[in-house]
Design an enzyme around this catalytic site. Sequence first.
Site, PDB file in Angstrom:
ATOM      1  N   MET A  95      36.228  50.772  33.710  1.00 27.07           N
ATOM      2  CA  MET A  95      34.789  50.660  33.413  1.00 27.07           C
ATOM      3  C   MET A  95      34.078  51.690  34.272  1.00 27.07           C
ATOM      4  O   MET A  95      33.325  51.371  35.191  1.00 27.07           O
ATOM      5  CB  MET A  95      34.317  49.230  33.717  1.00 27.07           C
ATOM      6  N   SER A 125      43.291  38.418  34.585  1.00 31.53           N
ATOM      7  CA  SER A 125      42.439  39.444  35.191  1.00 31.53           C
ATOM      8  C   SER A 125      42.345  39.243  36.694  1.00 31.53           C
ATOM      9  O   SER A 125      41.812  38.246  37.179  1.00 31.53           O
ATOM     10  CB  SER A 125      41.042  39.394  34.575  1.00 31.53           C
ATOM     11  N   GLY A 178      33.124  38.798  36.029  1.00 31.77           N
ATOM     12  CA  GLY A 178      33.918  37.705  35.481  1.00 31.77           C
ATOM     13  C   GLY A 178      33.050  36.462  35.378  1.00 31.77           C
ATOM     14  O   GLY A 178      31.901  36.439  35.830  1.00 31.77           O
ATOM     15  N   GLY A 179      33.581  35.430  34.772  1.00 31.38           N
ATOM     16  CA  GLY A 179      32.921  34.128  34.743  1.00 31.38           C
ATOM     17  C   GLY A 179      31.712  34.029  33.830  1.00 31.38           C
ATOM     18  O   GLY A 179      30.910  33.118  33.978  1.00 31.38           O
ATOM     19  N   HIS A 234      45.917  42.370  34.199  1.00 32.29           N
ATOM     20  CA  HIS A 234      44.705  43.113  33.836  1.00 32.29           C
ATOM     21  C   HIS A 234      43.982  43.547  35.107  1.00 32.29           C
ATOM     22  O   HIS A 234      43.635  42.725  35.954  1.00 32.29           O
ATOM     23  CB  HIS A 234      43.805  42.217  32.978  1.00 32.29           C
ATOM     24  N   MET A 278      35.854  49.450  38.346  1.00 33.03           N
ATOM     25  CA  MET A 278      34.413  49.637  38.098  1.00 33.03           C
ATOM     26  C   MET A 278      33.848  50.694  39.035  1.00 33.03           C
ATOM     27  O   MET A 278      34.330  50.842  40.166  1.00 33.03           O
ATOM     28  CB  MET A 278      33.676  48.323  38.345  1.00 33.03           C
ATOM     29  N   ASP A 293      38.430  40.366  25.984  1.00 42.17           N
ATOM     30  CA  ASP A 293      38.201  40.281  27.428  1.00 42.17           C
ATOM     31  C   ASP A 293      36.816  39.706  27.722  1.00 42.17           C
ATOM     32  O   ASP A 293      35.802  40.307  27.358  1.00 42.17           O
ATOM     33  CB  ASP A 293      38.328  41.706  28.004  1.00 42.17           C
ATOM     34  N   MET A 338      35.242  43.753  24.140  1.00 38.00           N
ATOM     35  CA  MET A 338      34.572  43.031  25.232  1.00 38.00           C
ATOM     36  C   MET A 338      33.795  41.866  24.635  1.00 38.00           C
ATOM     37  O   MET A 338      32.919  42.050  23.794  1.00 38.00           O
ATOM     38  CB  MET A 338      33.617  43.959  25.985  1.00 38.00           C
ATOM     39  N   HIS A 355      41.880  48.562  32.944  1.00 39.81           N
ATOM     40  CA  HIS A 355      40.621  48.621  32.194  1.00 39.81           C
ATOM     41  C   HIS A 355      39.617  49.430  33.013  1.00 39.81           C
ATOM     42  O   HIS A 355      39.089  48.938  34.006  1.00 39.81           O
ATOM     43  CB  HIS A 355      40.147  47.175  31.967  1.00 39.81           C
ATOM     44  N   ASP A 369      40.749  45.508  36.514  1.00 41.56           N
ATOM     45  CA  ASP A 369      39.405  45.988  36.177  1.00 41.56           C
ATOM     46  C   ASP A 369      38.912  46.970  37.227  1.00 41.56           C
ATOM     47  O   ASP A 369      38.709  46.591  38.374  1.00 41.56           O
ATOM     48  CB  ASP A 369      38.436  44.796  36.131  1.00 41.56           C
TER      49      ASP A 369
END
Length: 199
Positions: free
Chosen positions: A67, A7, A143-144, A32, A36, A170, A136, A65, A34
């Site tokens: 979001m 990611s 992340g993290g 990947h 947002m 993920d 998910m 992905h 992301d």
Amino acid sequence: MRAISPSLLAADFGNLQRECEMINASSAEYLHIDVMDGVFVPNSSFGLAVLEALRKKSGMFFDVHLMIMEPERYVEDFVKAGADIITVHIEACKDIEATIDKIHEMGVKAGLSIKPGTPVESLITYLDKVEMILMMSVEPGFGGQQFIPTTINKAIEIRNINQNITIEIDGGINAETAPLAVEAGVTVLVAGNYIFSAE
Ligand code: DX5
Ligand code: ZN
């Protein structure tokens, strides 16, 4: 087929090209990405312009992905920018089937995702309409975070209903959680911090 999808959210944004080259040179199959919108999730990341720029540098499979709310509005743009698969959230779509159709009409694969609190039942009618389910295993947006163990049961449920569909997981994937996911029938492992913070 099994795949690793690092990611990019966990990459050094000041050196995206270098980070991308590192992934390109690795044995990871996907990248990947992301996206947002600050509405569907309380964060923002990168969007079309960054994807377009990366596409010029990389031949990797871009696992996008989204979001974002009402992702159908941006499907065309993300395909033109270089997405190879577009995953949308069931919770964010106005019309789920129409969104899936739009992704397919643009000639790329479609994925459907649910947040940790959304029941797995909501996916069942779409299993034969999409190429991938994205589970998910953390609340989307950052992340993290720590892996939510009940996601494993959801993956098993989907795998029991459909033996062929690609299942991606993920959030919070590392050396401890990845084997549990694979055991449950997951085929694509997204990992951000675990990969990018490694030596
Ligand atoms: C979270 C993103 C994830 C995130 C995973 O909303 O969808 O892709 O980057 O990061 P880690 O692997 O660090 O949990
Ligand atoms: Zn993601």
